[in-house]
Design an enzyme around this catalytic site. Structure first.
Site, PDB file in Angstrom:
ATOM      1  N   ARG A 165      -7.540  12.342  -4.103  1.00 52.40           N
ATOM      2  CA  ARG A 165      -8.739  11.673  -3.601  1.00 52.40           C
ATOM      3  C   ARG A 165      -9.852  12.672  -3.276  1.00 52.40           C
ATOM      4  O   ARG A 165     -11.042  12.327  -3.331  1.00 52.40           O
ATOM      5  CB  ARG A 165      -8.368  10.871  -2.352  1.00 52.40           C
ATOM      6  N   TYR A 177     -15.416 -11.950  -0.101  1.00 54.45           N
ATOM      7  CA  TYR A 177     -16.179 -10.708  -0.261  1.00 54.45           C
ATOM      8  C   TYR A 177     -17.500 -10.953  -0.989  1.00 54.45           C
ATOM      9  O   TYR A 177     -18.531 -10.380  -0.638  1.00 54.45           O
ATOM     10  CB  TYR A 177     -15.346  -9.680  -1.030  1.00 54.45           C
ATOM     11  N   ARG A 201      -3.042   6.348   0.816  1.00 52.58           N
ATOM     12  CA  ARG A 201      -3.692   7.374   1.614  1.00 52.58           C
ATOM     13  C   ARG A 201      -2.824   8.051   2.655  1.00 52.58           C
ATOM     14  O   ARG A 201      -3.226   9.068   3.212  1.00 52.58           O
ATOM     15  CB  ARG A 201      -4.906   6.744   2.299  1.00 52.58           C
ATOM     16  N   ASP A 210      -7.468  -2.083  -6.902  1.00 59.24           N
ATOM     17  CA  ASP A 210      -8.120  -2.784  -5.809  1.00 59.24           C
ATOM     18  C   ASP A 210      -8.303  -4.237  -6.221  1.00 59.24           C
ATOM     19  O   ASP A 210      -8.473  -4.523  -7.424  1.00 59.24           O
ATOM     20  CB  ASP A 210      -9.475  -2.153  -5.494  1.00 59.24           C
ATOM     21  N   ARG A 212       0.822  -1.211   0.000  1.00 56.11           N
ATOM     22  CA  ARG A 212       0.000   0.000   0.000  1.00 56.11           C
ATOM     23  C   ARG A 212       0.858   1.264   0.000  1.00 56.11           C
ATOM     24  O   ARG A 212       0.436   2.303   0.492  1.00 56.11           O
ATOM     25  CB  ARG A 212      -0.958   0.027   1.201  1.00 56.11           C
TER      26      ARG A 212
END
Length: 346
Positions: free
Chosen positions: A35, A144, A26, A71, A22
């Site tokens: 974003r 998921y 963020r 993703d 990652r």
């Protein structure tokens, strides 16, 4: 060849290459600025934006590899699955019946995510280091799809494997075909390694993993063998599964922070180990960060090692801490240190 690729191919390099799971994301102010203007899906599906986010950490840090910004859910919408993020993936309708599984289509490679291939081409044109593509392992994607959203222990999915095993295998079979096609698209576009994320494999015992994960992961890795690129695998909280994972036809196994690399190495013969600093250490003072990073580096001696975190970097991480970590790893000469086994017998 790059240091990352050398280590991924099994070379016991003088310095451990470093990249961070990652690392494109963020915790960086430049990512947050983008974003604020675009939704997460817009950033994934716009090649220029996905390439920009992938390249952002390379401009700040002296890393040895890039990881594609995407993703693991990216290839699922072409199957007929509606996904939103709030902030994690949420399905409009969970997939739990045989009829729903039959209705899922497996698109051809070019249909799955053409924007990903274009992003890879843009990244390769600018990246000074190898690019890692990635996808979700079938068991994790199925987690998921069946659960429908994030969960603490994914109880709905775990019982689904027991009460509907035939439907589960039909779903995993389709997800395996999808994953092979999706990862081949990435490699054909220029990705120089691929990582398969099996984020929720550790929820299951070895018997369940042996039946519902191992055969499908093996199929994926075998289908990619002809490309000759390093194949990386991560299963979180999976020490109890290494007896099965050791047989996967991949070159690299990424280890989470819960167990020392020196303990894992005998369990995974012939594999390059990747990891495994606790991401929370990046929130600690510099002295603690250095001590913990050097501990991981010493534990990684005795075979090929790629330095990484034991999971993804936390959003509250100060980028300066990552810069300090990179400096510590780059200055650590593996040839000048004693292996953990030698220390234990001293």
């Amino acid at each position: 060849m790059s240091l990352f690729l050398e280590a991924a191919r099994g070379q016991d390099t003088a310095r451990a290459p470093i990249w961070i799971m990652r690392q494109a994301g963020r915790y960086l102010s430049e990512y947050r600025a983008l974003r604020a203007r675009y939704s997460f899906w817009e950033m994934c599906r716009t090649p220029e934006l996905a390439a920009e986010v992938t390249l952002q950490p390379l401009r700040r840090f002296d890393l040895d590899a890039a990881i594609l910004f995407q993703d693991i859910m990216t290839p699922l919408p072409p199957m007929g699955v509606e996904i939103d993020f709030s902030p994690g993936p949420v399905l409009k309708e969970p997939v739990r019946s045989a009829q729903q599984v039959r209705a899922l289509r497996v698109p051809e490679g070019g249909e799955i995510a053409p924007f990903v291939a274009e992003a890879i081409r843009l990244i390769r044109a600018e990246s000074p280091v190898p690019l890692i593509g990635f996808g979700g392992a079938p068991l994790t994607l199925a987690t998921y799809l069946v659960q429908g959203s994030g969960s603490k222990d994914y109880d709905e999915f775990r019982q689904f494997l027991r009460y509907a095993p035939e439907t589960a295998h039909a779903l995993l079979d389709k997800l395996t075909d999808l994953s092979v096609r999706y990862l081949k698209v990435q490699l054909q576009a220029g990705a120089q390694a691929v990582q398969l994320f099996d984020s929720w494999a550790g929820l299951h015992d070895a018997r369940v993993y042996r039946e519902f994960a191992k055969p499908y992961n093996t199929r994926i890795f075998e289908a990619l063998a002809a490309f000759g690129v390093p194949r990386l695998y991560i299963a979180v909280g999976a020490l109890h599964l290494y007896g099965e994972i050791k047989d996967l036809p991949c070159e690299v196994v990424s280890v989470d922070w819960r167990v020392p690399l020196s303990h894992v190495r005998p369990l995974l013969p012939g594999k390059t180990l990747q990891g495994n600093l606790d991401p929370a250490v990046l929130l600690a003072p510099e002295g603690v960060l250095r001590a913990e990073a050097e501990r991981v580096l010493r534990e990684g001696l005795g075979g090929p090692h790629i330095f990484n975190l034991g999971h993804g970097i936390m959003r509250q991480t100060d980028p300066e801490r990552l810069a300090q970590l990179v400096a510590v790893v780059r200055e650590f000469d593996r040839r000048a240190h004693t292996t953990p086994e030698e220390l234990s017998h001293a």
